[in-house]
Scaffold this active site. Structure first.
Site, PDB file in Angstrom:
ATOM      1  N   ARG A   1      -5.404   5.188  -8.006  1.00 47.52           N
ATOM      2  CA  ARG A   1      -5.207   6.633  -8.130  1.00 47.52           C
ATOM      3  C   ARG A   1      -5.120   7.048  -9.597  1.00 47.52           C
ATOM      4  NH1 ARG A   1      -0.132   7.679  -4.324  1.00 47.52           N
ATOM      5  NH2 ARG A   1      -0.634   9.882  -4.766  1.00 47.52           N
TER       6      ARG A   1
ATOM      7  N   LEU B   1       0.865  -1.170   0.000  1.00 46.69           N
ATOM      8  CA  LEU B   1       0.000   0.000   0.000  1.00 46.69           C
ATOM      9  C   LEU B   1       0.902   1.219   0.000  1.00 46.69           C
ATOM     10  CD1 LEU B   1      -2.707  -0.933   2.691  1.00 46.69           C
ATOM     11  CD2 LEU B   1      -2.903  -1.106   0.202  1.00 46.69           C
ATOM     12  N   ASP B   2       0.479   2.273  -0.688  1.00 48.84           N
ATOM     13  CA  ASP B   2       1.248   3.505  -0.655  1.00 48.84           C
ATOM     14  C   ASP B   2       1.405   3.970   0.788  1.00 48.84           C
ATOM     15  OD1 ASP B   2       1.311   3.460  -3.406  1.00 48.84           O
ATOM     16  OD2 ASP B   2      -0.332   4.887  -3.654  1.00 48.84           O
ATOM     17  N   LYS B   3       2.432   4.759   1.021  1.00 54.81           N
ATOM     18  CA  LYS B   3       2.736   5.244   2.366  1.00 54.81           C
ATOM     19  C   LYS B   3       1.499   5.807   3.066  1.00 54.81           C
ATOM     20  CE  LYS B   3       5.325   8.925   4.682  1.00 54.81           C
ATOM     21  NZ  LYS B   3       6.232  10.082   4.493  1.00 54.81           N
TER      22      LYS B   3
END
Length: 336
Positions: free
Chosen positions: A256, A146-148
């Site tokens: 995104r 998962l992105d930060k």
């Protein structure tokens, strides 16, 4: 040119005039045999390689005769990251797998700029001797990321058997098995349909190398979405929506990129939705404040379904929205 060492140093390679226009990664591999291809690729992607004083993050970039390539080799870190006592929200754990609810701000893997304080460091400390090892090394098997600043459910393997099973399930993405990943996404605007699918290939952005983009010839990427809720602005007109998304592939920044591609970027996404910042003026003051305090993309991995690597049981976990997204939702619902 000095040989690379573990102390961190700057190296330079000059491309000969008779070499034509070769790829950056191939030039470096030929001239710097002391650095592995994977190490060189990592240095390129991390921005440690410059050509004509400009960072180059594309291994396939073509250099020209006479170009000077500068390689900044960071000081070496231990091959195995150290365990760190970092609090984890553990949803499930047994001898094979561990499922956590990742908070915002937690980086998954150690990398340039984030050598410590990552999920991997936390898992090594938490799991300790229960990690029988991946590839003969006592470390957790990370099969997805998962992105930060994306919150939600993640699973990691604690042994080779579990790692191989999870890797196969995530590669299949539920096409032939039971594995599913679901996300809640707050987006600008309201789609004209109740549900839909974005089937558009993703690759590196041609100009901004830290971004991804829909590009012909990129890797297959498929995202399914369905409207869960719509929100009106203070003028009574639709301004935003909550979508449930499921992935059929797992590309970097996929949701995104895909939602921005169809004109509905994530709220709070400064990378893929910067031109929608003015939309915030249509929100009520409390909604504007909640969005401002969010300071991240409004995306949460709420659903994880998989087959247990050892027992074969189909297991499902659901994560409620974190506090910051709950506040945003409540303010949007009331058009405050």
């Amino acid at each position: 040119m000095e040989p690379a060492s573990s102390n961190g140093q700057r190296l330079e390679v000059t491309v000969a005039g008779d070499e034509g226009s070769p790829r950056l990664d191939r030039v470096l591999a030929a001239r710097l045999p002391e650095l592995s291809r994977s190490r060189l690729k990592a240095l390129i992607l991390a921005g440690h390689i410059t050509v004509r004083n400009a960072p180059i993050r594309d291994p396939a970039y073509h250099v020209a005769g006479g170009d000077t390539i500068t390689i900044d080799v960071p000081e070496a870190v231990p091959a195995e990251p150290a365990g760190e006592d970092i609090a984890l929200a553990i949803v499930y754990e047994d001898d094979d797998i561990i499922v956590i609810d990742k908070p915002r701000g937690l980086v998954v893997h150690p990398a340039a700029g984030h050598e410590t304080g990552t999920l991997v460091n936390a898992l090594i400390a938490h799991c300790g001797a229960s990690l029988s090892g991946i590839g003969g090394v006592r470390r957790p098997g990370i099969v997805h990321r998962l992105d930060k600043d994306t919150t939600g459910l993640m699973v990691a393997a604690k042994n080779d058997r579990a790692h191989q099973s999870l890797t196969a399930q995530f590669a299949d993405h539920g096409r032939t098995g039971e594995m599913r990943r679901g996300y809640m996404a707050f987006v600008w605007g309201v789609p004209s349909r109740q549900r839909g699918t974005v089937d558009a290939p993703i690759d590196r952005h041609p100009h901004a190398r830290e971004k991804m983009a829909v590009r012909q010839g990129g890797r297959e990427a498929v995202t399914h979405w369905e409207v869960q809720e719509t929100f009106n602005g203070r003028d009574g007109r639709p301004v935003a929506a909550l979508l449930a998304c499921q992935l059929e592939t797992g590309r970097t920044h996929q949701i995104r990129v895909h939602l921005a591609h169809i004109g509905h970027p994530l709220m709070g996404d400064g990378v893929y939705g910067p031109h929608f910042k003015t939309k915030a003026s249509h929100l009520g003051p409390r909604s504007q404040a909640a969005l401002g305090d969010l300071d991240r993309q409004a995306l949460h991995a709420y659903l994880l379904v998989l087959k247990h690597p050892q027992t074969g049981e189909i297991m499902e976990w659901i994560s409620d929205l974190p506090a910051d997204l709950t506040l945003l939702r409540d303010c949007l619902r009331a058009a405050l």
